[in-house]
Design a protein around this motif. Sequence first.
Motif: not given
Lengths: 318, 312
Positions: A224, A235, B82-83, B85-86, B88-90, B97, B139, B170-171, B173-176
């Motif tokens: 994306v 970050w 929302p879930v 699924i990835l 995701f952690r920054d 979040r 999603s 972004m969190q 990712a490709l789902y978005s």
Amino acid sequence: MNLNFLDFEQPIAELEAKIEELRYVGKDAELNISDEVARLQKKSDELTRSIFSSLSPWQVSQLARHPQRPYTLDYVDRIFTDWQELHGDRAFADDPAIVGGLARLDKQPVMVIGHQKGRDTKEKIHRNFGMPRPEGYRKALRLMQMAERFRLPLITFIDTPGAYPGVGAEERGQSEAIARNLFVMSELRTPVLCTVIGEGGSGGALAIGVGDRVLMMQYATYSVISPEGCASILWKSAEKAPDAAEALGITSARLQELGLVDGVIEEPLGGAHRDVAAMAAALRERLTQELDVLNAVPLHDLVESRYRRLRQYGAYQG
Amino acid sequence: MSWFEKLLPTRIRTEGGSKHTVPEGLWTKCSGCNAVLYRNELERNLEVCPKCGYHMRIDARRRLEAFLDPEPREELGEELAPVDILKFRDSKRYKDRIVQAQKATSEKDALVVLKGQLAGMPVVAAAFEFRFMGGSMGSVVGERFVRGVDASLETGAPLVCFSASGGARMQEALYSLLQMAKTSAALARLSKRGIPFISVLTDPTMGGVSASLAMLGDINVAEPLALIGFAGPRVIEQTVRETLPEGFQRSEFLVEHGAIDLIVDRRKMRATLASLVAILTGRPSPVLPPAANGPAGDSPPPPTAEAAAPAG
């Protein structure tokens, strides 16, 4: 071959340099070094296999952008016959960052569209590093609609860092151009087969990436946002790109596991650029197979199941 | 505004949004003209400055509240959440979040979709909640939007969507990214069936939302001075290494370049869209009680309102 080794390939590079040196010496001194060369070559292959068996997503994204990675036209040359490139969006310009045209795959007429990057500095600039402008998407749109009109299956190759962030691109409606392609591709009444061959960068990639089958090459990425872009936003530092690459899950294996791409095409040892002919042959075979399957599906069912696939993308509760 | 803030380009100035969430504040400063405004009056005026006409951001529910007839209303996809699924952690976990955004907004995600009526005509109306992670599309947003389209397909009711989004989330990712394809595909079906879609682009509508559903309206409407584009101005500036032209990517710029049809003042949105929907669906001119859209006539219209179509 003068290979361009990436950082993580340095041990391989050193071995290959040694082999090269031995060969050179061997020519001169007429020593029998072929055994030694063969031994080192074997060692080098093993080393490559071991390094490539556990690449990090960030390393994969470097491979996807490898300066010697084959681009769309490299595959077109090796896969299709009767290639005739077509130019222009009929409204503003021809965008060299997207190429398209008519060709035959195993005698079958097809329409081919792909992003195109440049090899040397001059061509890189000419191709705008594979970053399309609105006229690129609109040329693609014109060719897609032509494909539909003449019942030509559409084959697309995705390889772009993303849409071009420029003033002119915004003035000429970059957003609308991308959106329009998604809209039209979702209902295009002809088989659509998309392959991510290098970088699948965001909206610029998706704009030629809505199809019945979406394939990825083993070391291609699809995301994306670029790892650098994501890192600098989330970050606050582009240096964290390796972390972002990990978090975004941009590799073919991960995306297939998530069900977001339909298939992965294996690459030669060390990546597509190490053996372009073999890569092209594998791609050609896969495209032919997939197309045979899609050609057998009645158009109405094809478009219906394409929509059902798009409709089910998403992960949520409830 | 301090001398320092004046130096900053408008897009990095703090918007009024953060200020009007202060619950006890009786007074608010207009982010456009700096006038001190009575909070209640600003609310009655749909967050549009009565002095200069500057459009401040407005919550998704308040927007729909002001846009639709009071009855009937039915929320679509309310149960979706929302879930992560990835995993995701920054700097923070996506999971955290989500919880934080849900607490701050009382919404489960960044899009609210209601089935209702506009001046007696059935419509489906969706609005992005910008306070929920910048109105980003993941999603849930994609699925709710498509359920809205499905409701339109089922009933033939026109679809209206108010966008306010930084783009893809972004969190996820490709789902978005794929939500762009999903929502656009749904709109293609709607279009084929001849059911109108009016897209209203509000401040800001960027990235993946702009490059999918928001630009696909049969009619694209914008609120005055909204930031609308694909790439963010900062990214463009860094790429081309030059200062961007005045008003770049603002609604007026988009009208000039042919990307949107018209600019409509928020206080005239209901009346204007009712008129357009009636024309597109072959109905007689709707009659709206003047009070239905808040006080529309008690302030001088901003200069951009002239670009708006006459209200029905």
